[in-house]
Design an enzyme around this catalytic site. Structure first.
Site, PDB file in Angstrom:
ATOM      1  N   PHE A 123      41.773  90.113 -41.872  1.00 20.15           N
ATOM      2  CA  PHE A 123      41.058  90.736 -40.662  1.00 20.15           C
ATOM      3  C   PHE A 123      41.348  89.630 -39.642  1.00 20.15           C
ATOM      4  O   PHE A 123      40.591  88.536 -39.949  1.00 20.15           O
ATOM      5  CB  PHE A 123      39.440  90.801 -41.212  1.00 20.15           C
ATOM      6  CG  PHE A 123      38.485  91.194 -39.995  1.00 20.15           C
ATOM      7  CD1 PHE A 123      38.282  92.607 -39.653  1.00 20.15           C
ATOM      8  CD2 PHE A 123      37.852  90.277 -39.388  1.00 20.15           C
ATOM      9  CE1 PHE A 123      37.402  92.937 -38.979  1.00 20.15           C
ATOM     10  CE2 PHE A 123      36.790  90.862 -38.370  1.00 20.15           C
ATOM     11  CZ  PHE A 123      36.592  91.913 -38.073  1.00 20.15           C
ATOM     12  N   LEU A 125      40.449  88.177 -36.361  1.00 21.79           N
ATOM     13  CA  LEU A 125      39.695  88.385 -35.254  1.00 21.79           C
ATOM     14  C   LEU A 125      39.653  86.756 -34.595  1.00 21.79           C
ATOM     15  O   LEU A 125      39.874  86.907 -33.309  1.00 21.79           O
ATOM     16  CB  LEU A 125      38.265  88.700 -35.600  1.00 21.79           C
ATOM     17  CG  LEU A 125      37.261  88.764 -34.250  1.00 21.79           C
ATOM     18  CD1 LEU A 125      37.550  89.662 -33.312  1.00 21.79           C
ATOM     19  CD2 LEU A 125      35.818  89.122 -34.806  1.00 21.79           C
ATOM     20  N   PRO A 128      42.160  80.071 -32.089  1.00 20.38           N
ATOM     21  CA  PRO A 128      41.744  78.743 -32.131  1.00 20.38           C
ATOM     22  C   PRO A 128      40.739  78.540 -30.979  1.00 20.38           C
ATOM     23  O   PRO A 128      39.610  77.572 -31.057  1.00 20.38           O
ATOM     24  CB  PRO A 128      43.086  78.043 -31.565  1.00 20.38           C
ATOM     25  CG  PRO A 128      44.182  79.046 -31.983  1.00 20.38           C
ATOM     26  CD  PRO A 128      43.420  80.372 -31.978  1.00 20.38           C
ATOM     27  N   SER A 132      32.658  82.204 -32.030  1.00 25.36           N
ATOM     28  CA  SER A 132      31.486  82.674 -31.966  1.00 25.36           C
ATOM     29  C   SER A 132      31.724  83.609 -30.828  1.00 25.36           C
ATOM     30  O   SER A 132      31.265  84.987 -30.792  1.00 25.36           O
ATOM     31  CB  SER A 132      30.296  82.039 -31.593  1.00 25.36           C
ATOM     32  OG  SER A 132      30.238  80.987 -32.716  1.00 25.36           O
ATOM     33  N   GLY A 338      22.319  65.547 -61.753  1.00 31.16           N
ATOM     34  CA  GLY A 338      22.596  63.889 -61.611  1.00 31.16           C
ATOM     35  C   GLY A 338      24.037  63.807 -61.006  1.00 31.16           C
ATOM     36  O   GLY A 338      24.636  64.593 -60.650  1.00 31.16           O
ATOM     37  N   GLY A 339      24.225  62.550 -61.720  1.00 28.00           N
ATOM     38  CA  GLY A 339      25.722  62.026 -61.285  1.00 28.00           C
ATOM     39  C   GLY A 339      26.829  63.012 -61.765  1.00 28.00           C
ATOM     40  O   GLY A 339      27.948  63.162 -61.247  1.00 28.00           O
ATOM     41  N   GLU A 362      31.778  84.842 -40.338  1.00 31.46           N
ATOM     42  CA  GLU A 362      31.314  86.287 -40.135  1.00 31.46           C
ATOM     43  C   GLU A 362      29.990  85.947 -39.251  1.00 31.46           C
ATOM     44  O   GLU A 362      28.876  86.704 -39.530  1.00 31.46           O
ATOM     45  CB  GLU A 362      31.027  86.964 -41.158  1.00 31.46           C
ATOM     46  CG  GLU A 362      32.294  87.391 -42.123  1.00 31.46           C
ATOM     47  CD  GLU A 362      32.009  88.499 -42.953  1.00 31.46           C
ATOM     48  OE1 GLU A 362      31.371  89.487 -42.588  1.00 31.46           O
ATOM     49  OE2 GLU A 362      32.940  88.639 -43.743  1.00 31.46           O
ATOM     50  N   THR A 364      27.940  82.655 -37.320  1.00 29.90           N
ATOM     51  CA  THR A 364      27.186  81.363 -37.945  1.00 29.90           C
ATOM     52  C   THR A 364      25.840  81.677 -38.128  1.00 29.90           C
ATOM     53  O   THR A 364      25.578  82.827 -37.407  1.00 29.90           O
ATOM     54  CB  THR A 364      27.416  80.106 -37.053  1.00 29.90           C
ATOM     55  OG1 THR A 364      26.854  80.496 -35.525  1.00 29.90           O
ATOM     56  CG2 THR A 364      28.802  79.760 -36.714  1.00 29.90           C
ATOM     57  N   SER A 365      25.095  80.956 -38.532  1.00 29.78           N
ATOM     58  CA  SER A 365      23.390  81.046 -38.676  1.00 29.78           C
ATOM     59  C   SER A 365      22.828  80.908 -37.346  1.00 29.78           C
ATOM     60  O   SER A 365      22.198  82.070 -36.871  1.00 29.78           O
ATOM     61  CB  SER A 365      23.233  79.974 -39.364  1.00 29.78           C
ATOM     62  OG  SER A 365      23.234  79.928 -40.773  1.00 29.78           O
TER      63      SER A 365
HETATM   64  C1  LIG Z   1      37.090  79.340 -44.745  1.00 30.94           C
HETATM   65  C2  LIG Z   1      37.047  80.241 -43.439  1.00 30.94           C
HETATM   66  C3  LIG Z   1      37.588  81.831 -43.468  1.00 30.94           C
HETATM   67  C4  LIG Z   1      37.388  82.531 -42.270  1.00 30.94           C
HETATM   68  N1  LIG Z   1      38.062  83.636 -42.554  1.00 30.94           N
HETATM   69  C5  LIG Z   1      38.214  84.315 -41.524  1.00 30.94           C
HETATM   70  C6  LIG Z   1      38.766  85.559 -41.206  1.00 30.94           C
HETATM   71  O1  LIG Z   1      39.217  86.374 -42.470  1.00 30.94           O
HETATM   72  N2  LIG Z   1      38.851  86.410 -39.948  1.00 30.94           N
HETATM   73  C7  LIG Z   1      38.516  85.763 -38.869  1.00 30.94           C
HETATM   74  O2  LIG Z   1      38.615  86.257 -37.976  1.00 30.94           O
HETATM   75  N3  LIG Z   1      37.868  84.714 -38.748  1.00 30.94           N
HETATM   76  C8  LIG Z   1      37.510  83.887 -40.057  1.00 30.94           C
HETATM   77  N4  LIG Z   1      37.033  82.593 -39.940  1.00 30.94           N
HETATM   78  C9  LIG Z   1      36.616  82.239 -38.732  1.00 30.94           C
HETATM   79  C10 LIG Z   1      35.134  82.113 -38.539  1.00 30.94           C
HETATM   80  O3  LIG Z   1      34.466  83.687 -38.365  1.00 30.94           O
HETATM   81  C11 LIG Z   1      34.644  81.194 -37.393  1.00 30.94           C
HETATM   82  O4  LIG Z   1      34.918  79.994 -37.842  1.00 30.94           O
HETATM   83  C12 LIG Z   1      33.157  81.296 -36.940  1.00 30.94           C
HETATM   84  O5  LIG Z   1      33.052  82.486 -36.345  1.00 30.94           O
HETATM   85  C13 LIG Z   1      32.700  80.310 -36.112  1.00 30.94           C
HETATM   86  O6  LIG Z   1      33.681  80.017 -35.288  1.00 30.94           O
HETATM   87  P1  LIG Z   1      34.278  78.584 -34.876  1.00 30.94           P
HETATM   88  O7  LIG Z   1      34.711  77.955 -36.134  1.00 30.94           O
HETATM   89  O8  LIG Z   1      35.305  78.838 -33.504  1.00 30.94           O
HETATM   90  O9  LIG Z   1      32.967  77.919 -34.258  1.00 30.94           O
HETATM   91  P2  LIG Z   1      32.242  77.731 -32.384  1.00 30.94           P
HETATM   92  O10 LIG Z   1      32.104  79.319 -32.217  1.00 30.94           O
HETATM   93  O11 LIG Z   1      33.002  76.822 -31.954  1.00 30.94           O
HETATM   94  O12 LIG Z   1      31.011  77.198 -33.030  1.00 30.94           O
HETATM   95  C14 LIG Z   1      30.636  75.862 -33.084  1.00 30.94           C
HETATM   96  C15 LIG Z   1      29.145  75.750 -33.204  1.00 30.94           C
HETATM   97  O13 LIG Z   1      28.657  75.798 -31.827  1.00 30.94           O
HETATM   98  C16 LIG Z   1      27.406  76.823 -32.018  1.00 30.94           C
HETATM   99  N5  LIG Z   1      27.401  78.026 -31.127  1.00 30.94           N
HETATM  100  C17 LIG Z   1      28.572  78.545 -30.625  1.00 30.94           C
HETATM  101  N6  LIG Z   1      28.144  79.545 -29.762  1.00 30.94           N
HETATM  102  C18 LIG Z   1      26.602  79.301 -29.665  1.00 30.94           C
HETATM  103  C19 LIG Z   1      25.701  79.956 -28.948  1.00 30.94           C
HETATM  104  N7  LIG Z   1      25.832  80.995 -28.129  1.00 30.94           N
HETATM  105  N8  LIG Z   1      24.519  79.401 -29.094  1.00 30.94           N
HETATM  106  C20 LIG Z   1      24.074  78.486 -29.996  1.00 30.94           C
HETATM  107  N9  LIG Z   1      25.001  77.955 -30.856  1.00 30.94           N
HETATM  108  C21 LIG Z   1      26.401  78.220 -30.566  1.00 30.94           C
HETATM  109  C22 LIG Z   1      27.790  77.751 -33.654  1.00 30.94           C
HETATM  110  O14 LIG Z   1      26.804  78.541 -34.273  1.00 30.94           O
HETATM  111  C23 LIG Z   1      28.553  76.374 -34.450  1.00 30.94           C
HETATM  112  O15 LIG Z   1      27.318  75.826 -34.603  1.00 30.94           O
HETATM  113  C24 LIG Z   1      36.870  81.915 -41.036  1.00 30.94           C
HETATM  114  C25 LIG Z   1      36.461  80.617 -41.093  1.00 30.94           C
HETATM  115  C26 LIG Z   1      36.741  79.926 -42.226  1.00 30.94           C
HETATM  116  C27 LIG Z   1      36.151  78.410 -42.058  1.00 30.94           C
END
Ligand SMILES: Cc1cc2nc3c(=O)[nH]c(=O)nc-3n(C[C@H](O)[C@H](O)[C@H](O)COP(=O)(O)OP(=O)(O)OC[C@H]3O[C@@H](n4cnc5c(N)ncnc54)[C@H](O)[C@@H]3O)c2cc1C
Length: 382
Positions: A123, A125, A128, A132, A338-339, A362, A364-365
């Site tokens: 998938f 989406l 770089p 979010s 523990g350790g 999918e 972030t929190s």
């Molecule tokens: C192991 C792994 C597997 C993955 N698999 C897939 C996959 O199969 N397909 C796919 O498409 N993606 C995949 N991802 C990507 C993943 O969905 C993204 O990493 C995630 O959506 C966060 O995007 P980012 O890393 O660019 O962080 P950013 O969007 O840059 O966020 C950085 C920080 O800023 C915060 N932030 C951003 N915008 C806001 C806002 N408006 N308000 C408050 N806080 C905000 C975020 O919560 C986070 O703490 C994967 C990631 C990892 C690590």
């Protein structure tokens, strides 16, 4: 309200538990160290019908309801989150999207092989520059006669180097979410390059990749859903996908609880099992409370889907709680060890590392909180 499982649900859970104990859990540490699960496990998952749950039998699926799907993901997640994630993505995000949005031809072509494990899907989406903020993605698909030419880069794509088909989201129109379309791209199409990302904190057994598209040609029949409606395909996939991440987190918490209870009753300090100390029992009971709460929130999403009720906010709630709880629970289990918890001869360190990504992908929190807040207030705070 009836929280008892039906006979079929109990049977599929027992099958998944037995499979996890026999075919996954004993190898999870080795796969983590080798940075790859044994890919033979994919065919085995297919044979058991775990890659076709909720997909109609006429397309090669194994039917079943969404709670059965959650139960299988809980069990797989208890054994190895890397394996659970393979299923969540190939079935949960891609095969289910094809089933919901695909033409007859797309369903007949892709679903049977995805369901039996002959093929795997990813998938694509995230990019770089857009995580979010996925609606601002920059990968482009440009019409060329009856075809499309796709160019751009996708980041962090689970199953990326293993997948036979990528569900790719690309810009075909205006800025923002209305200009995005979805495409099913065979991964052997010329111009598509895949690079595996190494050095991950967790989910090391899973292939995570960067995909680059250089004028990748696909016919218009590869488009999934209407032109300009790709973002809805992505968001509806993720709304259900968050339930499957939550179910995987329940599996992590269950594994943390099982390991902590076993160790606390065996390990002795000051002449007694450490389980006899109240502060150790507190760590264990905190894990147990997280387990029940995460599981019930996850099952509620499945129940809403089955009853045709809205479920997106419930799914965000389950994913937010279960992912934060999995981090907490794994950390509590490590404390009980523990350790010894700090070395990978014991399973809890891996649980901590694997749990950590659950609060990131999918959505972030923080993103889940914004989605829940928007549904409560009607105000978009993104
Ligand atoms: C192991 C792994 C597997 C993955 N698999 C897939 C996959 O199969 N397909 C796919 O498409 N993606 C995949 N991802 C990507 C993943 O969905 C993204 O990493 C995630 O959506 C966060 O995007 P980012 O890393 O660019 O962080 P950013 O969007 O840059 O966020 C950085 C920080 O800023 C915060 N932030 C951003 N915008 C806001 C806002 N408006 N308000 C408050 N806080 C905000 C975020 O919560 C986070 O703490 C994967 C990631 C990892 C690590």
């Amino acid at each position: 309200m009836d929280l008892a499982l039906t006979e079929e649900q109990a049977a599929v859970r027992a099958l998944a538990a037995e499979f996890t104990d026999r075919e996954i859990a004993p190898y999870a540490t080795d796969w983590d160290r080798a940075e790859s699960v044994d890919r033979a496990v994919i065919g085995k998952l297919g044979k058991l019908g775990f890659l076709g749950l909720t997909i109609p039998e006429e397309y090669g699926g194994s039917g079943g309801d969404h709670l059965a799907y959650c139960l299988v993901l809980e069990e797989l997640g208890r054994g190895d989150s890397a394996v659970r994630g393979i299923v969540s993505v190939s079935l949960g995000l891609v095969a289910k999207s094809i089933n919901s949005y695909g033409t007859q031809e797309q369903k007949r072509h892709w679903l049977p092989r995805l369901c039996d494990g002959q093929a795997l899907a990813c998938f694509a989406l995230t990019e770089p520059g857009t995580g979010s903020d996925a609606a601002n993605l920059t990968t482009r698909a440009v019409r060329d006669g009856a075809d499309w030419l796709i160019s751009g880069t996708k980041m962090f794509i689970t199953n990326g180097t293993w997948a036979n088909v990528a569900l790719v989201f690309a810009r075909t129109g205006e800025a923002g979410h209305k200009g995005v379309s979805a495409f099913l791209v065979p991964t052997d199409t010329p111009g598509l390059e895949r690079r595996e990302i190494h050095g991950k904190l967790g989910l090391r057994g899973q292939a995570t990749a960067e995909l680059s598209f250089d004028q990748v040609r696909v016919p218009d029949s590869a488009r999934l859903g209407a032109e300009g409606k790709g973002f809805s395909v992505a968001m509806s996939a993720l709304a259900k996908g968050r339930m499957s991440v939550a179910a995987g987190c329940v599996g992590i918490i269950q594994a943390a609880l099982d390991a902590a209870v076993r160790y606390a009753t065996e390990r002795e300090q000051f002449g007694k099992p450490i389980a006899s100390y109240q502060l150790v029992q507190e760590l264990i009971s905190d894990i147990a409370v997280d387990l029940d709460a995460a599981r019930l929130l996850t099952w509620r999403v499945a129940d809403h889907i089955e009853r045709g009720l809205p479920f997106a906010t419930e799914s965000s709630t389950a994913k937010l709680f279960a992912s934060e709880a999995a981090v907490r629970a794994a950390n509590n289990a490590l404390q009980v060890f523990g350790g010894y918890g700090f070395i990978d001869e014991y399973p809890v360190g891996k649980l901590v590392r694997d749990a950590r990504v659950m609060t990131l992908y999918e959505g972030t929190s923080q993103v889940q909180k914004l989605l829940i807040g928007r549904s409560l207030t009607g105000v978009n705070a993104f």
